[in-house]
Design a protein around this motif. Structure first.
Motif, PDB file in Angstrom:
ATOM      1  N   VAL A  63      37.050  49.981  28.973  1.00  6.48           N
ATOM      2  CA  VAL A  63      37.205  48.543  29.154  1.00  6.48           C
ATOM      3  C   VAL A  63      38.136  48.311  30.340  1.00  6.48           C
ATOM      4  CG1 VAL A  63      38.047  46.418  28.101  1.00  6.48           C
ATOM      5  CG2 VAL A  63      36.826  48.087  26.714  1.00  6.48           C
ATOM      6  N   MET A  64      37.708  47.434  31.255  1.00  8.89           N
ATOM      7  CA  MET A  64      38.508  47.105  32.435  1.00  8.89           C
ATOM      8  C   MET A  64      39.140  45.739  32.253  1.00  8.89           C
ATOM      9  SD  MET A  64      36.008  48.220  35.519  1.00  8.89           S
ATOM     10  CE  MET A  64      34.472  47.957  34.661  1.00  8.89           C
ATOM     11  N   GLU A  65      40.413  45.631  32.593  1.00  9.52           N
ATOM     12  CA  GLU A  65      41.083  44.334  32.591  1.00  9.52           C
ATOM     13  C   GLU A  65      41.266  43.917  34.043  1.00  9.52           C
ATOM     14  OE1 GLU A  65      45.397  42.821  31.376  1.00  9.52           O
ATOM     15  OE2 GLU A  65      44.198  43.560  29.690  1.00  9.52           O
ATOM     16  N   ILE A  66      40.553  42.883  34.446  1.00  7.45           N
ATOM     17  CA  ILE A  66      40.534  42.453  35.840  1.00  7.45           C
ATOM     18  C   ILE A  66      41.222  41.098  35.951  1.00  7.45           C
ATOM     19  CG2 ILE A  66      39.041  41.801  37.764  1.00  7.45           C
ATOM     20  CD1 ILE A  66      36.983  43.791  36.602  1.00  7.45           C
ATOM     21  N   THR A  67      42.212  41.018  36.837  1.00  7.18           N
ATOM     22  CA  THR A  67      42.919  39.766  37.088  1.00  7.18           C
ATOM     23  C   THR A  67      42.574  39.311  38.497  1.00  7.18           C
ATOM     24  OG1 THR A  67      44.714  40.493  35.653  1.00  7.18           O
ATOM     25  CG2 THR A  67      45.182  38.668  37.141  1.00  7.18           C
ATOM     26  N   ILE A  68      42.023  38.104  38.602  1.00  2.00           N
ATOM     27  CA  ILE A  68      41.651  37.556  39.903  1.00  2.00           C
ATOM     28  C   ILE A  68      42.334  36.206  40.094  1.00  2.00           C
ATOM     29  CG2 ILE A  68      39.441  38.755  40.044  1.00  2.00           C
ATOM     30  CD1 ILE A  68      38.071  36.217  39.152  1.00  2.00           C
ATOM     31  N   THR A  81      42.123  36.225  33.943  1.00  2.00           N
ATOM     32  CA  THR A  81      42.088  37.615  33.490  1.00  2.00           C
ATOM     33  C   THR A  81      40.888  37.796  32.563  1.00  2.00           C
ATOM     34  OG1 THR A  81      44.483  37.774  33.615  1.00  2.00           O
ATOM     35  CG2 THR A  81      43.364  39.434  32.294  1.00  2.00           C
ATOM     36  N   TYR A  82      40.104  38.849  32.822  1.00  2.00           N
ATOM     37  CA  TYR A  82      38.917  39.145  32.022  1.00  2.00           C
ATOM     38  C   TYR A  82      38.932  40.600  31.600  1.00  2.00           C
ATOM     39  CZ  TYR A  82      37.106  34.743  33.757  1.00  2.00           C
ATOM     40  OH  TYR A  82      36.941  33.426  34.046  1.00  2.00           O
ATOM     41  N   ARG A  83      38.426  40.866  30.396  1.00  2.00           N
ATOM     42  CA  ARG A  83      38.233  42.222  29.894  1.00  2.00           C
ATOM     43  C   ARG A  83      36.729  42.470  29.898  1.00  2.00           C
ATOM     44  NH1 ARG A  83      41.997  44.864  27.053  1.00  2.00           N
ATOM     45  NH2 ARG A  83      40.514  45.514  25.458  1.00  2.00           N
ATOM     46  N   LEU A  84      36.286  43.398  30.739  1.00  2.00           N
ATOM     47  CA  LEU A  84      34.864  43.661  30.923  1.00  2.00           C
ATOM     48  C   LEU A  84      34.556  45.132  30.678  1.00  2.00           C
ATOM     49  CD1 LEU A  84      34.443  41.685  34.240  1.00  2.00           C
ATOM     50  CD2 LEU A  84      33.819  40.897  31.977  1.00  2.00           C
ATOM     51  N   LYS A  85      33.320  45.405  30.283  1.00  2.00           N
ATOM     52  CA  LYS A  85      32.874  46.788  30.125  1.00  2.00           C
ATOM     53  C   LYS A  85      31.412  46.891  30.514  1.00  2.00           C
ATOM     54  CE  LYS A  85      31.716  46.589  25.226  1.00  2.00           C
ATOM     55  NZ  LYS A  85      31.930  47.175  23.916  1.00  2.00           N
ATOM     56  N   LYS A  86      30.964  48.121  30.689  1.00  2.00           N
ATOM     57  CA  LYS A  86      29.605  48.410  31.121  1.00  2.00           C
ATOM     58  C   LYS A  86      28.730  48.667  29.890  1.00  2.00           C
ATOM     59  CE  LYS A  86      27.241  52.089  33.652  1.00  2.00           C
ATOM     60  NZ  LYS A  86      27.469  53.252  34.494  1.00  2.00           N
ATOM     61  N   LYS A  87      27.549  48.048  29.859  1.00  2.00           N
ATOM     62  CA  LYS A  87      26.585  48.291  28.789  1.00  2.00           C
ATOM     63  C   LYS A  87      25.346  48.917  29.409  1.00  2.00           C
ATOM     64  CE  LYS A  87      23.770  46.131  25.280  1.00  2.00           C
ATOM     65  NZ  LYS A  87      23.267  44.874  24.726  1.00  2.00           N
ATOM     66  N   VAL A  88      25.011  50.119  28.952  1.00  2.00           N
ATOM     67  CA  VAL A  88      23.842  50.824  29.476  1.00  2.00           C
ATOM     68  C   VAL A  88      22.595  50.278  28.793  1.00  2.00           C
ATOM     69  CG1 VAL A  88      22.746  53.074  29.734  1.00  2.00           C
ATOM     70  CG2 VAL A  88      25.225  52.886  29.906  1.00  2.00           C
ATOM     71  N   LEU A  89      21.562  50.001  29.583  1.00  2.00           N
ATOM     72  CA  LEU A  89      20.304  49.467  29.064  1.00  2.00           C
ATOM     73  C   LEU A  89      19.335  50.599  28.740  1.00  2.00           C
ATOM     74  CD1 LEU A  89      19.884  46.617  31.684  1.00  2.00           C
ATOM     75  CD2 LEU A  89      20.765  46.396  29.372  1.00  2.00           C
TER      76      LEU A  89
END
Length: 105
Positions: A63-68, A81-89
């Motif tokens: 999980v990445m915490e990105i602040t822009i 600030t967002y908490r994002l992650k990658k979902k494999v299809l």
């Protein structure tokens, strides 16, 4: 009437306990990580996450915490600030046959 685009810069990127630094690949030596254009802060944060996944290794399942910060002229320069992650299809989707999407964690 069409809304004008909004611009954002990256304040910080955290993956677990590490802080990731993306360098701009130009002649300048500063730690500027670019300017991202999006209709919303979430759209810009997803673009940042895609770049992190493309340029770094070992962060695919974390999980990445990105602040822009918004840098559009006339804006209040608000920080998001967002908490994002990658979902494999399971199957490639979309016009570019994307194998993963970025989702909110």
């Amino acid at each position: 009437m069409e809304k004008s685009p909004r611009y954002f810069s990256v304040e910080s990127i955290k993956v677990g306990d590490k802080t990731i630094s993306l360098k701009r690949k130009v002649s300048r030596n500063d730690d500027c990580v670019g300017r991202y254009k999006g209709s919303s802060p979430m759209a810009a944060a997803k673009k940042v996450a895609s770049r992190v996944l493309r340029e770094t290794t070992g962060n695919a399942r974390k999980v990445m915490e990105i602040t822009i910060k918004e840098i559009t002229q006339g804006s209040k320069k608000k920080v998001y600030t967002y908490r994002l992650k990658k979902k494999v299809l399971k199957e490639p989707q979309g016009p570019f046959n994307s194998k993963y999407i970025i989702i909110s964690a």
